[in-house]
Design a protein around this motif. Sequence first.
Motif, PDB file in Angstrom:
ATOM      1  N   LEU A 174      10.114 -18.390  14.970  1.00 42.03           N
ATOM      2  CA  LEU A 174      10.879 -18.817  13.950  1.00 42.03           C
ATOM      3  C   LEU A 174      11.717 -17.720  13.023  1.00 42.03           C
ATOM      4  CD1 LEU A 174       8.384 -21.467  12.325  1.00 42.03           C
ATOM      5  CD2 LEU A 174      10.146 -21.961  14.156  1.00 42.03           C
ATOM      6  N   GLU A 175      11.755 -16.647  13.585  1.00 36.90           N
ATOM      7  CA  GLU A 175      12.477 -15.714  13.053  1.00 36.90           C
ATOM      8  C   GLU A 175      12.204 -15.375  11.496  1.00 36.90           C
ATOM      9  OE1 GLU A 175      16.469 -14.425  15.278  1.00 36.90           O
ATOM     10  OE2 GLU A 175      16.672 -16.056  13.657  1.00 36.90           O
ATOM     11  N   MET A 176      10.945 -15.367  11.296  1.00 31.29           N
ATOM     12  CA  MET A 176      10.375 -15.403   9.804  1.00 31.29           C
ATOM     13  C   MET A 176       9.277 -14.130   9.946  1.00 31.29           C
ATOM     14  SD  MET A 176       9.079 -19.027   8.952  1.00 31.29           S
ATOM     15  CE  MET A 176      10.237 -20.443   8.587  1.00 31.29           C
ATOM     16  N   ILE A 177       8.806 -13.613   8.868  1.00 35.22           N
ATOM     17  CA  ILE A 177       7.964 -12.609   8.928  1.00 35.22           C
ATOM     18  C   ILE A 177       6.321 -12.879   8.734  1.00 35.22           C
ATOM     19  CG2 ILE A 177       8.583 -12.129   6.377  1.00 35.22           C
ATOM     20  CD1 ILE A 177       7.715  -9.341   9.001  1.00 35.22           C
ATOM     21  N   TYR A 178       5.453 -12.460   9.134  1.00 33.06           N
ATOM     22  CA  TYR A 178       4.077 -12.685   8.961  1.00 33.06           C
ATOM     23  C   TYR A 178       3.535 -11.565   8.121  1.00 33.06           C
ATOM     24  CZ  TYR A 178      -0.766 -12.583  10.055  1.00 33.06           C
ATOM     25  OH  TYR A 178      -2.243 -12.717   9.871  1.00 33.06           O
ATOM     26  N   LEU A 179       2.839 -12.108   7.209  1.00 34.43           N
ATOM     27  CA  LEU A 179       2.134 -11.009   6.290  1.00 34.43           C
ATOM     28  C   LEU A 179       0.622 -11.007   6.621  1.00 34.43           C
ATOM     29  CD1 LEU A 179       4.040 -11.600   3.072  1.00 34.43           C
ATOM     30  CD2 LEU A 179       4.625 -10.076   5.073  1.00 34.43           C
ATOM     31  N   PRO A 180      -0.002  -9.998   7.016  1.00 33.50           N
ATOM     32  CA  PRO A 180      -1.379 -10.091   7.139  1.00 33.50           C
ATOM     33  C   PRO A 180      -2.414 -10.494   6.011  1.00 33.50           C
ATOM     34  CG  PRO A 180      -0.531  -7.691   7.186  1.00 33.50           C
ATOM     35  CD  PRO A 180       0.671  -8.756   7.129  1.00 33.50           C
ATOM     36  N   PRO A 181      -3.233 -11.008   5.748  1.00 38.81           N
ATOM     37  CA  PRO A 181      -3.859 -11.500   4.751  1.00 38.81           C
ATOM     38  C   PRO A 181      -4.782 -10.051   3.911  1.00 38.81           C
ATOM     39  CG  PRO A 181      -5.243 -11.984   6.484  1.00 38.81           C
ATOM     40  CD  PRO A 181      -3.858 -11.503   7.079  1.00 38.81           C
ATOM     41  N   PRO A 182      -4.772 -10.113   2.549  1.00 37.71           N
ATOM     42  CA  PRO A 182      -5.234  -9.120   1.938  1.00 37.71           C
ATOM     43  C   PRO A 182      -6.623  -8.758   2.026  1.00 37.71           C
ATOM     44  CG  PRO A 182      -4.884 -10.757   0.663  1.00 37.71           C
ATOM     45  CD  PRO A 182      -4.259 -11.090   1.703  1.00 37.71           C
ATOM     46  N   THR A 183      -7.143  -7.472   2.109  1.00 36.93           N
ATOM     47  CA  THR A 183      -8.525  -7.111   2.372  1.00 36.93           C
ATOM     48  C   THR A 183      -9.000  -6.418   1.017  1.00 36.93           C
ATOM     49  OG1 THR A 183      -8.362  -5.060   3.206  1.00 36.93           O
ATOM     50  CG2 THR A 183      -8.061  -6.931   4.821  1.00 36.93           C
ATOM     51  N   PHE A 184     -10.356  -6.332   1.009  1.00 35.95           N
ATOM     52  CA  PHE A 184     -10.927  -5.374  -0.218  1.00 35.95           C
ATOM     53  C   PHE A 184     -10.754  -3.901  -0.118  1.00 35.95           C
ATOM     54  CE2 PHE A 184     -12.824  -9.474  -1.395  1.00 35.95           C
ATOM     55  CZ  PHE A 184     -12.823  -9.520  -2.609  1.00 35.95           C
ATOM     56  N   ASP A 185     -10.309  -3.435   1.189  1.00 34.01           N
ATOM     57  CA  ASP A 185      -9.980  -2.274   1.207  1.00 34.01           C
ATOM     58  C   ASP A 185      -8.844  -1.838   0.371  1.00 34.01           C
ATOM     59  OD1 ASP A 185     -11.693  -1.744   3.119  1.00 34.01           O
ATOM     60  OD2 ASP A 185     -10.532  -1.655   4.859  1.00 34.01           O
ATOM     61  N   GLU A 186      -7.971  -2.714   0.218  1.00 29.10           N
ATOM     62  CA  GLU A 186      -6.393  -2.631  -0.741  1.00 29.10           C
ATOM     63  C   GLU A 186      -6.938  -2.494  -2.252  1.00 29.10           C
ATOM     64  OE1 GLU A 186      -4.092  -5.630   0.263  1.00 29.10           O
ATOM     65  OE2 GLU A 186      -4.244  -5.540   2.358  1.00 29.10           O
ATOM     66  N   TYR A 187      -8.210  -3.187  -2.456  1.00 29.73           N
ATOM     67  CA  TYR A 187      -8.707  -3.127  -4.082  1.00 29.73           C
ATOM     68  C   TYR A 187      -9.705  -1.967  -4.497  1.00 29.73           C
ATOM     69  CZ  TYR A 187     -10.681  -5.228  -7.937  1.00 29.73           C
ATOM     70  OH  TYR A 187     -10.885  -5.615  -9.235  1.00 29.73           O
ATOM     71  N   TYR A 188     -10.592  -1.430  -3.441  1.00 25.08           N
ATOM     72  CA  TYR A 188     -11.573  -0.631  -3.754  1.00 25.08           C
ATOM     73  C   TYR A 188     -11.025   0.850  -3.193  1.00 25.08           C
ATOM     74  CZ  TYR A 188     -14.694  -4.144  -5.224  1.00 25.08           C
ATOM     75  OH  TYR A 188     -15.405  -5.152  -5.760  1.00 25.08           O
ATOM     76  N   ILE A 189     -10.163   1.030  -2.266  1.00 22.60           N
ATOM     77  CA  ILE A 189      -9.926   2.366  -1.911  1.00 22.60           C
ATOM     78  C   ILE A 189      -8.825   2.921  -2.712  1.00 22.60           C
ATOM     79  CG2 ILE A 189      -8.768   3.636  -0.088  1.00 22.60           C
ATOM     80  CD1 ILE A 189     -10.386   1.919   1.991  1.00 22.60           C
ATOM     81  N   THR A 190      -8.685   3.936  -3.504  1.00 22.14           N
ATOM     82  CA  THR A 190      -7.775   4.263  -4.289  1.00 22.14           C
ATOM     83  C   THR A 190      -6.635   4.947  -3.746  1.00 22.14           C
ATOM     84  OG1 THR A 190      -8.563   6.864  -4.203  1.00 22.14           O
ATOM     85  CG2 THR A 190      -9.932   5.450  -5.590  1.00 22.14           C
ATOM     86  N   PRO A 191      -5.541   5.167  -4.398  1.00 25.48           N
ATOM     87  CA  PRO A 191      -4.411   5.656  -3.766  1.00 25.48           C
ATOM     88  C   PRO A 191      -4.530   7.211  -3.227  1.00 25.48           C
ATOM     89  CG  PRO A 191      -3.736   4.832  -5.815  1.00 25.48           C
ATOM     90  CD  PRO A 191      -5.550   4.761  -5.640  1.00 25.48           C
ATOM     91  N   TYR A 192      -5.608   7.707  -3.376  1.00 24.78           N
ATOM     92  CA  TYR A 192      -5.960   9.180  -2.887  1.00 24.78           C
ATOM     93  C   TYR A 192      -6.992   8.849  -1.644  1.00 24.78           C
ATOM     94  CZ  TYR A 192      -3.470  11.219  -6.635  1.00 24.78           C
ATOM     95  OH  TYR A 192      -2.513  11.575  -7.714  1.00 24.78           O
ATOM     96  N   GLY A 193      -7.202   7.582  -1.167  1.00 31.08           N
ATOM     97  CA  GLY A 193      -8.079   7.464  -0.118  1.00 31.08           C
ATOM     98  C   GLY A 193      -9.424   7.499  -0.294  1.00 31.08           C
ATOM     99  N   TYR A 194     -10.068   7.331  -1.701  1.00 28.80           N
ATOM    100  CA  TYR A 194     -11.453   7.219  -1.802  1.00 28.80           C
ATOM    101  C   TYR A 194     -11.942   6.130  -2.079  1.00 28.80           C
ATOM    102  CZ  TYR A 194     -15.824   9.096  -3.683  1.00 28.80           C
ATOM    103  OH  TYR A 194     -17.278   9.432  -4.081  1.00 28.80           O
ATOM    104  N   ASP A 195     -12.893   5.650  -1.283  1.00 30.59           N
ATOM    105  CA  ASP A 195     -13.585   4.353  -1.319  1.00 30.59           C
ATOM    106  C   ASP A 195     -14.529   4.174  -2.461  1.00 30.59           C
ATOM    107  OD1 ASP A 195     -14.847   1.703  -0.849  1.00 30.59           O
ATOM    108  OD2 ASP A 195     -14.667   2.092   1.418  1.00 30.59           O
ATOM    109  N   LEU A 196     -14.128   3.485  -3.562  1.00 29.39           N
ATOM    110  CA  LEU A 196     -15.155   3.341  -4.690  1.00 29.39           C
ATOM    111  C   LEU A 196     -16.434   2.646  -4.309  1.00 29.39           C
ATOM    112  CD1 LEU A 196     -12.510   2.205  -7.295  1.00 29.39           C
ATOM    113  CD2 LEU A 196     -13.436   4.654  -6.951  1.00 29.39           C
ATOM    114  N   ARG A 197     -16.260   1.950  -3.392  1.00 28.50           N
ATOM    115  CA  ARG A 197     -17.594   1.274  -2.764  1.00 28.50           C
ATOM    116  C   ARG A 197     -18.842   2.233  -2.341  1.00 28.50           C
ATOM    117  NH1 ARG A 197     -14.418  -2.737   1.064  1.00 28.50           N
ATOM    118  NH2 ARG A 197     -13.393  -0.696   1.594  1.00 28.50           N
ATOM    119  N   THR A 198     -18.462   3.442  -2.058  1.00 27.22           N
ATOM    120  CA  THR A 198     -19.561   4.420  -1.629  1.00 27.22           C
ATOM    121  C   THR A 198     -20.182   4.802  -2.905  1.00 27.22           C
ATOM    122  OG1 THR A 198     -18.063   6.008  -1.966  1.00 27.22           O
ATOM    123  CG2 THR A 198     -18.235   5.048   0.253  1.00 27.22           C
ATOM    124  N   LEU A 199     -19.986   4.644  -4.161  1.00 21.06           N
ATOM    125  CA  LEU A 199     -20.498   5.030  -5.339  1.00 21.06           C
ATOM    126  C   LEU A 199     -21.636   4.062  -5.723  1.00 21.06           C
ATOM    127  CD1 LEU A 199     -17.521   6.442  -7.351  1.00 21.06           C
ATOM    128  CD2 LEU A 199     -19.370   7.701  -5.898  1.00 21.06           C
TER     129      LEU A 199
END
Length: 419
Positions: free
Chosen positions: A100-125
């Motif tokens: 349909l010449e549209m754009i598909y957006l993949p669903p959000p995941t909790f990696d986007e929430y818990y991994i910091t902009p510097y790549g550290y996964d806060l869940r490991t704490l």
Amino acid sequence: MASLARVGIARLGYNNLTKQLCKVTAGNVTQVAFITRKAKRVNIRPKIRPYDYMNKSYTMWDQLFDPMIDRLDDNSKVIVVEGPPTVGKAKFAQKLADELEMIYLPPPTFDEYYITPYGYDLRTLDHKLSPGAQSCDLEKFLKDPFHVNVPMFQFHYFQLKYDQYITAMLHLLSTGQGIVLNRSFYTNFVYAKAMMNAGYMRPEALRFHNEVVEIAEAAVMRPHLIIYLDLPVNVIKERIKKRAIPYEVNSKVLTTEYLTDVEDVYKQDYLRREMTHSHVLIYDWTQEGDITYVIDDIEELNFEEYDLKGKMSEWIFENVQQLRIKRTYFQDRFYLHKDYYYIDFNVIELAYSPEEAKEQTELYMTVPGEKYDKGFNEVDKGILFKAAFPPVFTSIRNHPRDVEVLREEFKKLKAIAKF
């Protein structure tokens, strides 16, 4: 493949401004408001340069002169693909968007929430935190559905999906390109209700959750089309076993009772409600069908008639300025998130206690890059010569993957623009 049902064929039409959202007059040729596949998109007017919403603020001047309405055509729609786990929503949605010449957006995941902009996964704490201060994502929920933060997990999941939906609205109105989503925040209550029925969430938490979602719904427009891919529970369980993800296979959650409950809430509550607002198509996807037949059905849907109190009423505006103002809300999404956020002291499980918040904050501040804004921490270089300017495009997610998809797509749209 056969269509089980075509419920709620919404006919969307507009007065004045909103006729232009889905119906465009170019020269002497009138385009009616039907979504069409790529092969049939002929005589489409030249593309107007998209508005660079990620790097440019939508000013008062832009509200007056930006050709937002002229960018929209018949395929400037929001389509959401829904269905149970393992049905193949991502594959279907991607293929549909391509056709349909549209754009598909993949669903959000909790990696986007818990991994910091510097790549550290806060869940490991988590092992350093008391249970009430720990993280909770989908994997943890499936492993331990009675964890104290499971209700908060569902609330955060709503926030991630709502944030993505705001981005989808912003992209559509800035570029005219249609959006295909894999689920949306509108169906969050489906899983929340099933969680309550299973005893993973108190009725009070479900009530709070539904109140919050209702506030959020008022700020955006419902999808034009919802496609539900149906799959029997026994097949879902077989596919879960086949794809062999340990936390799914060994999950205490994904039982026949829970999956049946999800199916019932989807069909009896969600689809029944949404058929009064949107187009809804339902397909039996036990045996993966030919998407061509789905597109045939989509092309028959007429988006030209409307109901002021029902179908597509959220897409009806009295004048152009109303829509332009709505678009500014999507740019300044902080206020949209702030609108629904409040604390109900009868539902203490949906907020950290002061002690838990302090414990979590103090620990997270020890993580590299968490003390200051990105680019201004001790691990960064050249801090002395940097100036801090607030970003034009913001998100509550640290690094949303759908935004990276949109950045690449924007380059393509800019390249093919005629003027």
